[in-house]
Design a protein around this motif. Structure first.
Motif, PDB file in Angstrom:
ATOM      1  N   ILE C 157      -1.040  -8.039   3.995  1.00 43.24           N
ATOM      2  CA  ILE C 157      -1.719  -6.795   3.591  1.00 43.24           C
ATOM      3  C   ILE C 157      -2.851  -7.109   2.616  1.00 43.24           C
ATOM      4  CG2 ILE C 157      -1.420  -4.643   2.276  1.00 43.24           C
ATOM      5  CD1 ILE C 157       1.387  -4.431   3.594  1.00 43.24           C
ATOM      6  N   LYS C 161      -6.490  -5.876   3.809  1.00 47.95           N
ATOM      7  CA  LYS C 161      -6.843  -4.518   3.369  1.00 47.95           C
ATOM      8  C   LYS C 161      -8.340  -4.422   3.092  1.00 47.95           C
ATOM      9  CE  LYS C 161      -5.939  -5.033  -1.580  1.00 47.95           C
ATOM     10  NZ  LYS C 161      -5.113  -4.645  -2.720  1.00 47.95           N
ATOM     11  N   VAL C 168      -0.174   3.029   3.822  1.00 48.88           N
ATOM     12  CA  VAL C 168       0.754   2.216   4.611  1.00 48.88           C
ATOM     13  C   VAL C 168       1.897   3.101   5.103  1.00 48.88           C
ATOM     14  CG1 VAL C 168       2.270   0.192   4.603  1.00 48.88           C
ATOM     15  CG2 VAL C 168       0.226   0.210   3.149  1.00 48.88           C
ATOM     16  N   PHE C 231      -2.352   0.736   7.590  1.00 52.52           N
ATOM     17  CA  PHE C 231      -1.371  -0.208   8.130  1.00 52.52           C
ATOM     18  C   PHE C 231      -0.170   0.585   8.640  1.00 52.52           C
ATOM     19  CE2 PHE C 231      -3.670  -2.553   4.879  1.00 52.52           C
ATOM     20  CZ  PHE C 231      -3.923  -3.774   5.481  1.00 52.52           C
ATOM     21  N   TYR C 233       3.580  -0.200   9.917  1.00 51.13           N
ATOM     22  CA  TYR C 233       4.617  -1.225  10.035  1.00 51.13           C
ATOM     23  C   TYR C 233       5.730  -0.625  10.871  1.00 51.13           C
ATOM     24  CZ  TYR C 233       7.142  -5.387   8.385  1.00 51.13           C
ATOM     25  OH  TYR C 233       7.776  -6.606   8.297  1.00 51.13           O
TER      26      TYR C 233
END
Lengths: 311, 311, 311
Positions: C157, C161, C168, C231, C233
């Motif tokens: 990250i 980033k 996130v 992001f 996940y």
């Protein structure tokens, strides 16, 4: 050398053999070539000779070695586009790329199914590694080939031949189980590259893949095939036509001392004594099987060395 | 030293113990002795202590180490002249010679069957490696012996004894499973070589091989055996007479703190707590079990060092 | 660093991340730090990434590495005072102390039972090693945590980033099997330590341990959660409330290219394609999964380096 998945990756075979013979005399002369380089050895199938010889070869070159046994290649997904909601838990696309993060060279062993001829012939496991890995791949025996064995055999024949063009026979021999075609295929590939008089002998129905044997004489009479042979390479394999089947266990095809004459005996090992060949053959001074096993180290080492040089 | 298959391969035990104690103080003093030498460790059975300590010992000496787990020793053929058309796929003749191509020393672990007394007593696996390998063999626990454990125990007793001739007791202790005789045999072999007052105690029916215990007193009364003991070595084993049978699980034979008195407690591990010995024994300052485990490294290292020196 | 069992063992996370990024540029700069030090890696469960990356990290630091696969953690005894006359054959007290004799650092992988919530939450295996071992312990994925993965994710990250405080999202995704909470827990622990705008999304009933997620917003509408995410996940996990159960395999929760927008995709791997995420997500340039895998080496290396420095 960019990879070693088949004997075709060797450009000049006799030069490579000579390099291996020199390495044998001084195995540690390139002990710094592999410094800070890692070989990851992936075994989807069990291994003794290939494991120990390749590991030793890599360490002789100063490489770090990680050995990973993966029980079942087929829990890995090799097809594109599959909805992976059943048995497979990782796609080769990820696996090969991921392992490439930790390795400078990846060596792979994955035997055939002996059930799905198309899959085996397509060399899906090996070729997927070649396709998706970002580092060079070494074949430690795949569905249809075993080029490290072939190179070791090339070294052995070169060391032991007493005539410039020896007669070499590949003979099928009996065995109770269905075995792959990898070793006989690899040996036939080798024979295409060496200056030899080569004959293949086996019972009818045991023809290897005709793409592989194209151009060579098949003699169904073992006795006739063996006449004046300098080297007799024995190996069992299962049928290619009736794919993966054991058609015949006829012990008349076993290699005997009498049949051998003055020929030198070769086999990749492991060998079932008194099934594939009788004790007297293996215990004779004409048996080269331990030399072949020894040359596995230097075959692997010359291959790794060539790849390291090109990294 | 040409091999280490039993304590008999040590000529001067007290000298070897002193060397090990010195190695312990500086384990890396011979870090170049094993350079460009390979130890192949073959496990036909699982291992924790032996695996980690022997691997560490070899690496302390600068050796390369290959660890190979082979599921079942009995898929290897050990008989001469067999027609290998059933279960066995490789003869020890080939296997031992082949591994010798990749190793400077081979270490082997192969447990007994506990079913075939004759086979176990003949040490077929270990002795076949000695016979056919062309490099030195180290015993990492065989059917009837465990000389690396014995040497570690010798180091421990030497380090911890407070009198010149300590009283040492080997006591059978209960266990739910049938266990080998390797460790008690090895310990008795050791007692023949050390200046100790040695007593063996176990329930009737648990006599070890009389060839091994010849010359030593067997005391069936555990309490009497333990009187004034300096070291109490506890171990379960199955019956030798009724071969491989568990005749008795009598918890009265468990080692307790009360029984121990001021004696020091020894065991090769793994140990079942509150079955072989109660918690208070293992958690006491008089327990030497962790020291014994630590000394496994230096036992292995002095053995490998002696063999390397003689290569 | 005295051990690495959770992210809490890292005092200054951003400093540690920066060190890892520097290591990545020159992985061999501390190649002598681990000289004559041994890492023992204990696997109670299978491993590919963690095995290869941690082994590589240790060797990059010059350490010796022993890898030991132990089939079943539960044949080891973790309770105090048990009479071990049934299935368990060695107590963690001995095992951890013994392995400490052969190791300078012990790394352990032991998955949860997913049946006994109390046992899993108590982290009995990991904590027993911490309690009884006399050397530092590294967590290679335990019953409820995976801090090496979290650190690799932190590096990824940080590298990728493009805003100072990225958004996130941790999203549950479907999977046919019951999976542990280790990775999502580890990621949530990480989010507590990074300067991010963090949202968790999953179907109702899939709440993680509330002790872990305390303070974070849970959004049951995946679409809403994904809005403007930098992001995403993805990870499957089984239910925590109905412990270890698969409540839902709704493929509407699969991550698709359309859902991703311009977000970067993260996953710890292995991943089931077209179940957890569709091919287009994994094959996109916005997928960071291979980078994450690569960063596993440097996460492990910075951890081992910090521990070695404190030995």
């Amino acid at each position: 050398m960019k990879k070693y998945t088949s004997l075709n990756d060797i450009e000049n075979l006799s030069e490579t053999i000579q390099k291996a013979i020199q390495l044998k005399e001084n195995p540690y002369q390139f002990a710094h070539l592999g410094k800070q380089k890692t070989l990851v050895m992936l075994f989807f199938n069990a291994s003794l000779r290939t494991r120990l010889s390749t590991e030793k070869a890599a360490k002789n070159l100063g490489m770090q070695v990680s050995v990973l046994n993966i029980t079942n290649a087929w829990s890995m997904e090799f097809e594109d586009g599959t909805v992976m909601n059943v048995n497979t838990s990782e796609h080769i696309k990820e696996a090969a790329q991921v392992i490439s993060q930790y390795a400078d060279i990846i060596a792979v062993r994955a035997f055939p199914t002996l059930k799905d001829k198309e899959k085996d012939t397509a060399e899906i496991v090996l070729n997927s590694f070649v396709k998706y890995a970002t580092v060079p791949i070494v074949n430690m025996e795949s569905a249809t080939d075993h080029p490290l064995q072939a190179l070791a055999d090339a070294i052995t024949i070169t060391e032991k031949k007493t005539t410039s063009k020896p007669k070499v026979v590949l003979s099928w021999a009996p065995h109770p189980k269905a075995l792959p075609h990898s070793v006989p295929n690899a040996f036939v590939h080798l024979m295409h590259r060496m200056d030899v008089d080569f004959v293949i002998t086996h019972p009818e129905g045991y023809e290897l893949n005709p793409e592989v044997t194209k151009g060579f004489h098949i003699e169904y009479n073992q006795q006739k095939a063996f006449e004046n042979a300098d080297f007799i390479y024995a190996k069992n394999w299962s049928s290619f036509n009736e794919y993966g089947k054991v058609l015949n266990e006829d012990s008349n095809w076993m290699i005997t001392e009498e049949k051998m004459g003055d020929g030198k005996f070769m086999h990749c090992l492991p060998i079932r004594r008194n099934v594939v060949a009788e004790d007297a053959v293996l215990d004779s001074n004409n048996s080269l099987v331990i030399e072949q096993a020894n040359n596995r180290t230097f075959a692997a080492q010359v291959v790794l060395q060539e790849i390291l040089t090109n990294l």
